[in-house]
Structure formats: structure tokens, C-alpha cells
Design an enzyme around this catalytic site. Sequence first.
Site, PDB file in Angstrom:
ATOM      1  N   ALA A  58       0.854  -1.191   0.000  1.00  0.00           N
ATOM      2  CA  ALA A  58       0.000   0.000   0.000  1.00  0.00           C
ATOM      3  C   ALA A  58       0.887   1.237   0.000  1.00  0.00           C
ATOM      4  O   ALA A  58       2.003   1.201   0.532  1.00  0.00           O
ATOM      5  CB  ALA A  58      -0.914   0.023   1.226  1.00  0.00           C
ATOM      6  N   VAL A  60       0.660   3.805   1.802  1.00  0.00           N
ATOM      7  CA  VAL A  60       0.875   4.302   3.153  1.00  0.00           C
ATOM      8  C   VAL A  60       1.987   3.554   3.876  1.00  0.00           C
ATOM      9  O   VAL A  60       2.517   4.047   4.872  1.00  0.00           O
ATOM     10  CB  VAL A  60      -0.434   4.240   3.969  1.00  0.00           C
ATOM     11  CG1 VAL A  60      -0.784   2.808   4.332  1.00  0.00           C
ATOM     12  CG2 VAL A  60      -0.356   5.095   5.220  1.00  0.00           C
ATOM     13  N   TYR A  61       2.352   2.382   3.383  1.00  0.00           N
ATOM     14  CA  TYR A  61       3.411   1.625   4.036  1.00  0.00           C
ATOM     15  C   TYR A  61       4.747   2.318   3.794  1.00  0.00           C
ATOM     16  O   TYR A  61       5.281   2.314   2.691  1.00  0.00           O
ATOM     17  CB  TYR A  61       3.459   0.191   3.529  1.00  0.00           C
ATOM     18  CG  TYR A  61       2.201  -0.622   3.778  1.00  0.00           C
ATOM     19  CD1 TYR A  61       1.253  -0.220   4.719  1.00  0.00           C
ATOM     20  CD2 TYR A  61       1.954  -1.792   3.078  1.00  0.00           C
ATOM     21  CE1 TYR A  61       0.110  -0.955   4.941  1.00  0.00           C
ATOM     22  CE2 TYR A  61       0.801  -2.542   3.298  1.00  0.00           C
ATOM     23  CZ  TYR A  61      -0.122  -2.111   4.232  1.00  0.00           C
ATOM     24  OH  TYR A  61      -1.264  -2.838   4.451  1.00  0.00           O
ATOM     25  N   SER A  62       5.254   2.939   4.846  1.00  0.00           N
ATOM     26  CA  SER A  62       6.509   3.700   4.792  1.00  0.00           C
ATOM     27  C   SER A  62       6.484   4.751   3.689  1.00  0.00           C
ATOM     28  O   SER A  62       7.479   4.974   2.995  1.00  0.00           O
ATOM     29  CB  SER A  62       7.705   2.747   4.609  1.00  0.00           C
ATOM     30  OG  SER A  62       7.838   1.913   5.740  1.00  0.00           O
ATOM     31  N   ASP A  63       5.326   5.407   3.549  1.00  0.00           N
ATOM     32  CA  ASP A  63       5.181   6.513   2.587  1.00  0.00           C
ATOM     33  C   ASP A  63       5.638   6.136   1.185  1.00  0.00           C
ATOM     34  O   ASP A  63       6.297   6.920   0.494  1.00  0.00           O
ATOM     35  CB  ASP A  63       5.952   7.748   3.072  1.00  0.00           C
ATOM     36  CG  ASP A  63       5.297   8.408   4.269  1.00  0.00           C
ATOM     37  OD1 ASP A  63       4.141   8.063   4.573  1.00  0.00           O
ATOM     38  OD2 ASP A  63       5.942   9.255   4.905  1.00  0.00           O
TER      39      ASP A  63
END
Length: 345
Positions: A58, A60-63
Site C-alpha cells: 500500500a 501508506v506503508y513507509s510513505d
Amino acid sequence: MDKTRLGTTDVMVSPVCLGCMGFGEPGHGQHEWTLDYAQTKPIIQRALEAGINFFDTAPVYSDGDSEAFIGRALKELGAKRKDVVLATKFYPKPVENEQTTLAYIESCLDASLARLQTDYVDLYILHMWDYNTPIEETLEALDSLVKAKKIRHIGISNAYAWQVAMANTIAKERGLTPFVSIQGHYNLIFREEEREMIPCANFFGMVITPYSSLAGGRLARKKTVDTKRKELDSYARFKYDKTEEEDRKIIDEVEKIAGELCVSMASVSLAWLMAKGAVPIAGATKPEQIEAMKAAMCLQLNEAQMECLDANYIPHALVGVMAQNKPGSSPFSRKDADLKHLEKQ
């Protein structure tokens, strides 16, 4: 390794999906226990060697690091695009965003495609139910992107059964692409999906791809074992610490059966989910943890073992995203930068 069908689609996936939330520069994003690229690549390589072809990530995972690491590793390892199944996600459109729904979703998708170094994703997932955008608009936008061949199939995460049923009924009535997967919080110590979501998914021919399959490691290790994630993952503690005493009986049973079978606790916990008809998503922070997934894909628990694992569950209150994102308390009136703390699966 035998593959399993992704719901009613023609996509064939490994019985276990590698969850990639743990990939990303430590501290870049919401987690400090994540792995940099040098640590990530060997895990992806070991997964491919073990027959795992399904990867879930995704933005959002570690931007975005997680997506970028996957794209880079697959390219450097020489993996053929047709041989891997990539799933990624998008957040609901913030209320202050003035783009059309299609423009917003396509901009999110294009950014993910660039990081993944591909021109399509196999499964594009609405990360949580959008209370501000009519579901018809979301389905129409996703259908357009399927027709543009940027997406093969669509899925949904963090929703109620009535919402999924409504969405897929609308999709059927309007000739739009339906959701083929539901990614919800489901494991041996959190089984609330069994009440309505799993029967709903079965009715529509959807595949269940649970996140938190190992409950933040609680179903994968003895209580006395310490890890960096155990120390730093405050969100997992928020989800599970309140029911620790009740859950301990189940975890002890996992440990007992694992000992009897000479396999890891993780293998037993994942095998239980597969026996329930799910394609579990499991993360790894060490290459050797892939071996537990490989073993799980070959492990068949007998009826007595399943009964022992099922026996001690008691109802749990909703936690995590499902407890925060609900009618009357939608977080999507806030700015994008304020939302990231909600998605720490």
C-alpha cells in the site's frame, strides 16, 4: 507449489500472500521497525524461491517505500511480471480534495504503478470504506480503470458485510466491476469476520485475504521471545493487549500443536486460516520466516486439531481501523496528513 484461485477470477495465487508493510526505511512513515532495501530484497527473493507469487502492499506503508522496494527487487531479481500477482491500495478521497473521484483514484494508482515499476496491478483495493463518496462513483471510477487495463480486479478492506453486499449488488445491477476480495482483520484470536463478512464473501464468490494473520507476531512466537517489532509496535499492543489473558489459551494451544507437529507456531496459525478458506497475508522481517509460510502451505490440520484451536475463542470488540472508521465518526473530514496514524495494520 499448487496455486489457488483468487475468488472467481482467473488469477492463480500462492496459498499465502507476502504482506509487505514491513518494508521501508525505518521511521519513514508510521513504523520504526521496518526493513531497509538491503534487508528487504533477500526476503522477496526467498519468497519467490518458495513459490510465493502474491504480494500485498500500500502507498501508506513507509510513505511509498514498500511499493518502491517491491518494484525494484522484482526487477533486479528478474521476476517476470506475468508470474507475480501485485495487490496495492488507495485511501478514500479526503473531503477537501476537489478532484473528481476518477481523477483522484487514477492519480493514486499512477503513483503506485510508478513505484512498482509496472503498468498494471492485479488487485487494487479500497483501503477502507469511504463515507464521503457515493459508492457508485467509486465503482464507476474503478470500472473505468479496469477497462483501461490499469487494474485487473478490485478489492476492499476494512468494511462491514452490509457495505460489501450493497457495493457488489450495485455493481451487478449496473454492469460494473465487482469487488472480488475482502481484506479484513482475521486470525485465531480475532474472529469477528466469521459472523457476517465471511458468509457475505462466500455468497458473492469473494476471496478472504486476512491481514494481521499472525496478530502482530503473537501467533508466531512464544511469549518469552522478544523482537524489535514486539518492542516498537504500539499499534499491535493497542489491538491485542486488552484481551491478552483470554487469548493466551488459544496461543498456548498453537504452541502445543506446533510442538507436536514439529513445525513453527506461524505455520499452524496460517494453516488454520487456510483451512477456513482464506488466503492469509503474512509479513516477514527475516528471510528464514518465509520457511514458516512455505511449511504452512503444505500443512493440513486434522479435525481434532482444528477443534482444539477453535474451542477457546470468545467475542471481541472491534479494534483498529474498523473501530475508528464508522458512521458518525468518519476520519475523512481531516487532512491527508492526519490520516496515516489510522492505517497501521
